[in-house]
Design a protein around this motif. Structure first.
Motif, PDB file in Angstrom:
ATOM      1  N   ARG A 496      73.490  12.790   4.598  1.00 11.17           N
ATOM      2  CA  ARG A 496      74.029  11.433   4.670  1.00 11.17           C
ATOM      3  C   ARG A 496      74.859  11.279   5.942  1.00 11.17           C
ATOM      4  NH1 ARG A 496      74.740   8.202   0.215  1.00 11.17           N
ATOM      5  NH2 ARG A 496      75.291   6.682   1.843  1.00 11.17           N
ATOM      6  N   PHE A 497      75.163   9.992   6.254  1.00 11.60           N
ATOM      7  CA  PHE A 497      76.020   9.634   7.375  1.00 11.60           C
ATOM      8  C   PHE A 497      75.478  10.245   8.672  1.00 11.60           C
ATOM      9  CE2 PHE A 497      78.837  10.167   3.546  1.00 11.60           C
ATOM     10  CZ  PHE A 497      78.830   8.822   3.205  1.00 11.60           C
ATOM     11  N   ASP A 498      76.350  10.849   9.489  1.00 18.57           N
ATOM     12  CA  ASP A 498      75.914  11.484  10.731  1.00 18.57           C
ATOM     13  C   ASP A 498      75.980  12.999  10.624  1.00 18.57           C
ATOM     14  OD1 ASP A 498      78.619  11.689  10.551  1.00 18.57           O
ATOM     15  OD2 ASP A 498      79.082  10.803  12.501  1.00 18.57           O
ATOM     16  N   LEU A 499      75.736  13.504   9.408  1.00 12.24           N
ATOM     17  CA  LEU A 499      75.913  14.933   9.137  1.00 12.24           C
ATOM     18  C   LEU A 499      74.592  15.682   9.001  1.00 12.24           C
ATOM     19  CD1 LEU A 499      78.707  14.559   6.430  1.00 12.24           C
ATOM     20  CD2 LEU A 499      79.017  14.979   8.878  1.00 12.24           C
ATOM     21  N   ALA A 500      73.458  14.981   9.127  1.00 16.55           N
ATOM     22  CA  ALA A 500      72.172  15.622   8.843  1.00 16.55           C
ATOM     23  C   ALA A 500      71.889  16.789   9.775  1.00 16.55           C
ATOM     24  CB  ALA A 500      71.052  14.579   8.939  1.00 16.55           C
ATOM     25  N   ALA A 501      72.272  16.669  11.030  1.00 15.75           N
ATOM     26  CA  ALA A 501      72.021  17.744  11.993  1.00 15.75           C
ATOM     27  C   ALA A 501      73.176  18.734  12.056  1.00 15.75           C
ATOM     28  CB  ALA A 501      71.774  17.147  13.383  1.00 15.75           C
ATOM     29  N   GLY A 502      74.186  18.518  11.219  1.00 16.82           N
ATOM     30  CA  GLY A 502      75.369  19.371  11.245  1.00 16.82           C
ATOM     31  C   GLY A 502      76.428  18.790  12.163  1.00 16.82           C
ATOM     32  N   ARG A 503      77.665  18.747  11.707  1.00 18.58           N
ATOM     33  CA  ARG A 503      78.755  18.165  12.493  1.00 18.58           C
ATOM     34  C   ARG A 503      80.001  19.019  12.329  1.00 18.58           C
ATOM     35  NH1 ARG A 503      79.408  13.133  14.797  1.00 18.58           N
ATOM     36  NH2 ARG A 503      81.570  12.428  15.124  1.00 18.58           N
ATOM     37  N   LEU A 504      80.647  19.314  13.453  1.00 17.75           N
ATOM     38  CA  LEU A 504      81.915  20.020  13.416  1.00 17.75           C
ATOM     39  C   LEU A 504      83.017  19.058  12.986  1.00 17.75           C
ATOM     40  CD1 LEU A 504      81.850  22.185  16.673  1.00 17.75           C
ATOM     41  CD2 LEU A 504      81.958  23.054  14.326  1.00 17.75           C
ATOM     42  N   LEU A 505      83.849  19.513  12.062  1.00 16.74           N
ATOM     43  CA  LEU A 505      85.013  18.762  11.619  1.00 16.74           C
ATOM     44  C   LEU A 505      86.233  19.663  11.704  1.00 16.74           C
ATOM     45  CD1 LEU A 505      83.580  17.116   8.355  1.00 16.74           C
ATOM     46  CD2 LEU A 505      83.613  16.131  10.665  1.00 16.74           C
ATOM     47  N   VAL A 506      87.381  19.065  11.982  1.00 17.64           N
ATOM     48  CA  VAL A 506      88.631  19.813  11.955  1.00 17.64           C
ATOM     49  C   VAL A 506      89.334  19.507  10.634  1.00 17.64           C
ATOM     50  CG1 VAL A 506      89.865  17.998  13.229  1.00 17.64           C
ATOM     51  CG2 VAL A 506      90.812  20.303  13.120  1.00 17.64           C
ATOM     52  N   VAL A 507      89.820  20.524   9.957  1.00 16.63           N
ATOM     53  CA  VAL A 507      90.427  20.379   8.633  1.00 16.63           C
ATOM     54  C   VAL A 507      91.815  19.771   8.769  1.00 16.63           C
ATOM     55  CG1 VAL A 507      91.220  21.593   6.575  1.00 16.63           C
ATOM     56  CG2 VAL A 507      89.109  22.315   7.725  1.00 16.63           C
ATOM     57  N   VAL A 508      92.035  18.632   8.077  1.00 14.75           N
ATOM     58  CA  VAL A 508      93.336  17.961   8.121  1.00 14.75           C
ATOM     59  C   VAL A 508      94.003  17.921   6.752  1.00 14.75           C
ATOM     60  CG1 VAL A 508      92.747  16.582  10.140  1.00 14.75           C
ATOM     61  CG2 VAL A 508      92.242  15.690   7.853  1.00 14.75           C
ATOM     62  N   GLU A 509      93.278  18.291   5.702  1.00 11.73           N
ATOM     63  CA  GLU A 509      93.868  18.338   4.358  1.00 11.73           C
ATOM     64  C   GLU A 509      93.106  19.350   3.529  1.00 11.73           C
ATOM     65  OE1 GLU A 509      93.955  15.310   0.621  1.00 11.73           O
ATOM     66  OE2 GLU A 509      94.906  14.552   2.462  1.00 11.73           O
ATOM     67  N   ILE A 510      93.828  20.094   2.685  1.00 11.35           N
ATOM     68  CA  ILE A 510      93.227  21.090   1.803  1.00 11.35           C
ATOM     69  C   ILE A 510      93.826  20.924   0.419  1.00 11.35           C
ATOM     70  CG2 ILE A 510      92.829  23.546   1.375  1.00 11.35           C
ATOM     71  CD1 ILE A 510      93.342  24.065   4.344  1.00 11.35           C
ATOM     72  N   ASN A 511      92.956  20.791  -0.586  1.00 15.77           N
ATOM     73  CA  ASN A 511      93.380  20.762  -1.986  1.00 15.77           C
ATOM     74  C   ASN A 511      92.594  21.839  -2.720  1.00 15.77           C
ATOM     75  OD1 ASN A 511      94.978  18.026  -2.253  1.00 15.77           O
ATOM     76  ND2 ASN A 511      93.177  17.600  -1.021  1.00 15.77           N
ATOM     77  N   GLU A 512      93.296  22.804  -3.299  1.00 12.96           N
ATOM     78  CA  GLU A 512      92.631  23.947  -3.920  1.00 12.96           C
ATOM     79  C   GLU A 512      93.012  24.052  -5.388  1.00 12.96           C
ATOM     80  OE1 GLU A 512      92.588  26.842  -0.002  1.00 12.96           O
ATOM     81  OE2 GLU A 512      94.439  26.569  -1.125  1.00 12.96           O
ATOM     82  N   ASN A 513      92.025  24.433  -6.211  1.00 12.62           N
ATOM     83  CA  ASN A 513      92.251  24.596  -7.627  1.00 12.62           C
ATOM     84  C   ASN A 513      91.480  25.826  -8.085  1.00 12.62           C
ATOM     85  OD1 ASN A 513      92.249  24.425 -10.491  1.00 12.62           O
ATOM     86  ND2 ASN A 513      92.640  22.222 -10.360  1.00 12.62           N
ATOM     87  N   ALA A 514      92.182  26.940  -8.164  1.00 15.86           N
ATOM     88  CA  ALA A 514      91.517  28.195  -8.490  1.00 15.86           C
ATOM     89  C   ALA A 514      90.979  28.204  -9.906  1.00 15.86           C
ATOM     90  CB  ALA A 514      92.497  29.362  -8.292  1.00 15.86           C
ATOM     91  N   ALA A 515      91.662  27.541 -10.836  1.00 19.70           N
ATOM     92  CA  ALA A 515      91.221  27.559 -12.230  1.00 19.70           C
ATOM     93  C   ALA A 515      89.855  26.902 -12.394  1.00 19.70           C
ATOM     94  CB  ALA A 515      92.252  26.862 -13.118  1.00 19.70           C
ATOM     95  N   GLU A 516      89.592  25.880 -11.586  1.00 14.37           N
ATOM     96  CA  GLU A 516      88.308  25.173 -11.675  1.00 14.37           C
ATOM     97  C   GLU A 516      87.290  25.714 -10.687  1.00 14.37           C
ATOM     98  OE1 GLU A 516      88.961  21.016 -11.314  1.00 14.37           O
ATOM     99  OE2 GLU A 516      90.332  20.902 -13.028  1.00 14.37           O
ATOM    100  N   ASP A 517      87.665  26.790  -9.972  1.00 16.88           N
ATOM    101  CA  ASP A 517      86.752  27.404  -9.008  1.00 16.88           C
ATOM    102  C   ASP A 517      86.232  26.356  -8.035  1.00 16.88           C
ATOM    103  OD1 ASP A 517      85.457  29.581  -7.877  1.00 16.88           O
ATOM    104  OD2 ASP A 517      83.622  29.217  -9.021  1.00 16.88           O
ATOM    105  N   ALA A 518      87.146  25.522  -7.529  1.00 16.47           N
ATOM    106  CA  ALA A 518      86.742  24.401  -6.686  1.00 16.47           C
ATOM    107  C   ALA A 518      87.829  24.098  -5.672  1.00 16.47           C
ATOM    108  CB  ALA A 518      86.472  23.163  -7.539  1.00 16.47           C
ATOM    109  N   ALA A 519      87.444  23.343  -4.659  1.00 15.91           N
ATOM    110  CA  ALA A 519      88.393  22.911  -3.645  1.00 15.91           C
ATOM    111  C   ALA A 519      87.914  21.601  -3.054  1.00 15.91           C
ATOM    112  CB  ALA A 519      88.540  23.972  -2.556  1.00 15.91           C
TER     113      ALA A 519
END
Length: 525
Positions: A496-519
């Motif tokens: 989707r969007f402009d990501l089909a060929a792969g796009r570099l992004l810089v991380v500006v926010e991180i939300n992590e939840n180890a109990a749900e094995d997700a982020a």
């Protein structure tokens, strides 16, 4: 497996490949009032090896939520400022094992550390995913919840804690009692010094040594220099010729001899020269503030590669002055000095880093595609960047005492013009951006850089970065990016969007939840 180590020198271990991450967690907590009480918990019963630290330590299977944590540099104006993170972990109290704790022990303010590794690896090989402190805890009939935050609170302290005693001499009179001693850092122009002893015409510009008092002015007119003296006592003992000033750089003092009749006394200073000597660039001044005003150790408490990289790329002179009436905190001043697009925050290992926000350039720290991505949403940019600014005005050459009417007749026109304005501006603009975006903004930032050339370079860099098309993407992941830091680059490939060929992004926010094995991460690019 995750481990929580909120105490002492216990070491936990290394981060495996994401594909190998199991869902077993371990934890240990320390409670202290007059005695120490430690809890060792895991999502499954577990015991350390005989050569681990601690050795042969059993863990109960009570750890229900090993780590939920969030950190971000996304603000309404853009991506900058001071990064702080908050979260919690949860231990099961269904059997009432911890009901007694609130009556006898306190957890807030105790260091916490969470590490991650495989169950077949020793503690010493585990990877740190969080280092910080507990801010609060609550125990009810089912859960024992511990609120966490990183070490950002260590910067919520006054820039200058030392005050005048008011007993006379260089400790000030009764009018200064309880007021803060001045703090002068870097290159500061036309500051108003603190009159410490009126009868002796003794002034202070910094609580500690300075490199130079390069000029002293009476109503904008310069006084002549009469020499430097090694102590305040020597400075007070000399006779100064009329219309001149003498310094004691070792104590941040100077004296004048001038017929005061409503004159405004100001000066130019190359500031604090304690410790390793004069600090003049942004990175150097940040480190000096940390060493003078906080408990953060230099170098052990700093992520040194970030400071080296920052000074190599942005070794720009700056200045800041806090007088006797200042209530500025360290976090506030650091945010001002790094300016728009700069940020400061604590990494997972508890060390402080400094950085400039930049478009992603790679190589990526991690790669995500539709095998890892549960959901992806494209989000609106911060209001300060959407529509994009067509003109950036970056301040420099701050005049710390604005003077319009109280200026001597002998002061030349160029100096008068300087004294009338608080800040000068370097400007970068693009009519192309304004043509493409009729509602394009004009942004005014900064004001603490010394030189016009540095401010212009900053304005041009901001214009180039934010004129280019960019978006924010919020990715919900079934993998756990517990190794990512704010500012890391990732490669995202999605149909989707402009990501089909792969796009570099810089991380500006991180939300992590180890109990749900997700982020969930937010990337810009």
């Amino acid at each position: 497996m995750f481990g929580v180590r909120p105490f002492g020198n216990l070491s936990f271990g290394a981060c495996p490949d994401p594909a190998d991450w199991p869902t077993v967690f371990i934890g240990a907590l320390e409670f202290t009032i007059s005695t120490e009480y430690r809890i060792y918990a895991a999502t499954e019963e577990w015991i350390t090896g005989s050569d681990d630290i601690p050795a042969d330590q059993p863990f109960s299977g009570a750890l229900a939520q090993p780590l939920q944590f969030q950190r971000s540099i996304v603000g309404s104006d853009g991506f900058s400022g001071f990064v702080q993170g908050q979260g919690e972990l949860v231990i099961s109290n269904a059997d009432g094992s911890y009901d007694f704790l609130p009556q006898f022990y306190a957890l807030d303010g105790r260091d916490q550390q969470v590490r991650m590794g495989r169950a077949d690896l020793p503690f010493r090989q585990w990877h740190v995913v969080f280092t910080g402190t507990a801010t609060d805890s609550h125990i009810d009939e089912t859960d024992f919840r511990i609120s966490l935050q990183d070490y950002g609170y260590k910067l919520d302290v006054p820039l200058q804690a030392r005050t005048y005693g008011g007993g006379g001499g260089i400790d000030g009179g009764a009018d200064l009692a309880g007021k803060r001693k001045p703090r002068c850092l870097g290159y500061v122009s036309n500051l108003t010094p603190v009159l410490v002893r009126a009868q002796a015409q003794l002034y202070q510009v910094n609580d500690g040594p300075v490199r130079a008092v390069t000029a002293v002015y009476a109503n904008g007119a310069p006084l002549g220099f009469a020499g430097d003296y090694s102590s305040a006592q020597e400075l007070l003992a000399i006779s100064i010729p009329e219309g001149r000033y003498a310094t004691c750089l070792a104590e941040g003092l100077f004296r004048i001899r001038f017929l005061l009749d409503g004159e405004v006394i100001t000066c130019d200073v190359e500031g604090d020269a304690s410790g390793s000597g004069f600090a003049g660039t942004v990175g150097q001044v940040v480190r000096r503030i940390l060493s003078l005003a906080t408990v953060i150790a230099d170098p052990d408490g700093l992520y040194l590669p970030s400071f080296a990289a920052y000074d190599a790329a942005y070794g720009r002179d700056c200045g800041y002055y806090a007088d006797q009436n200042s209530s500025a905190t360290v976090s506030e001043v650091l945010s001002l000095l790094v300016g728009f697009g700069g940020y400061i925050g604590f990494r997972r290992n508890g060390k402080l880093q400094i950085a400039r926000f930049a478009s992603p350039a790679g190589p990526p720290m991690m790669r995500f595609d539709d095998t890892h991505i549960r959901d992806i949403r494209r989000e609106k940019l911060p209001s300060g960047l959407s529509p994009p600014p067509w003109r950036w005005r970056v301040g420099y050459g701050r005049n710390w005492t604005v003077q319009d009417s109280d200026v001597a007749g002998s002061v030349p026109a160029a100096r008068r013009a300087f004294l009338k304005e608080e800040v000068r501006f370097a400007v970068a603009e693009s009519n192309g951006v304004r043509t493409n975006h009729p509602f394009a903004q004009e942004r005014e930032v900064g004001g603490y850089l010394r030189r016009e050339a540095d401010a212009l370079a900053e304005a041009q860099a901001l214009l180039a970065m934010h004129a280019a098309p960019a978006s924010l993407y919020r990715l919900s992941l079934d993998a756990q990016p517990f190794g990512l830091e704010i500012g890391d680059d990732v490669l995202v490939t999605f149909p989707r969007f402009d990501l089909a060929a792969g796009r570099l992004l810089v991380v500006v926010e991180i939300n992590e939840n180890a109990a749900e094995d997700a982020a969930e991460i937010v990337g810009y690019g």
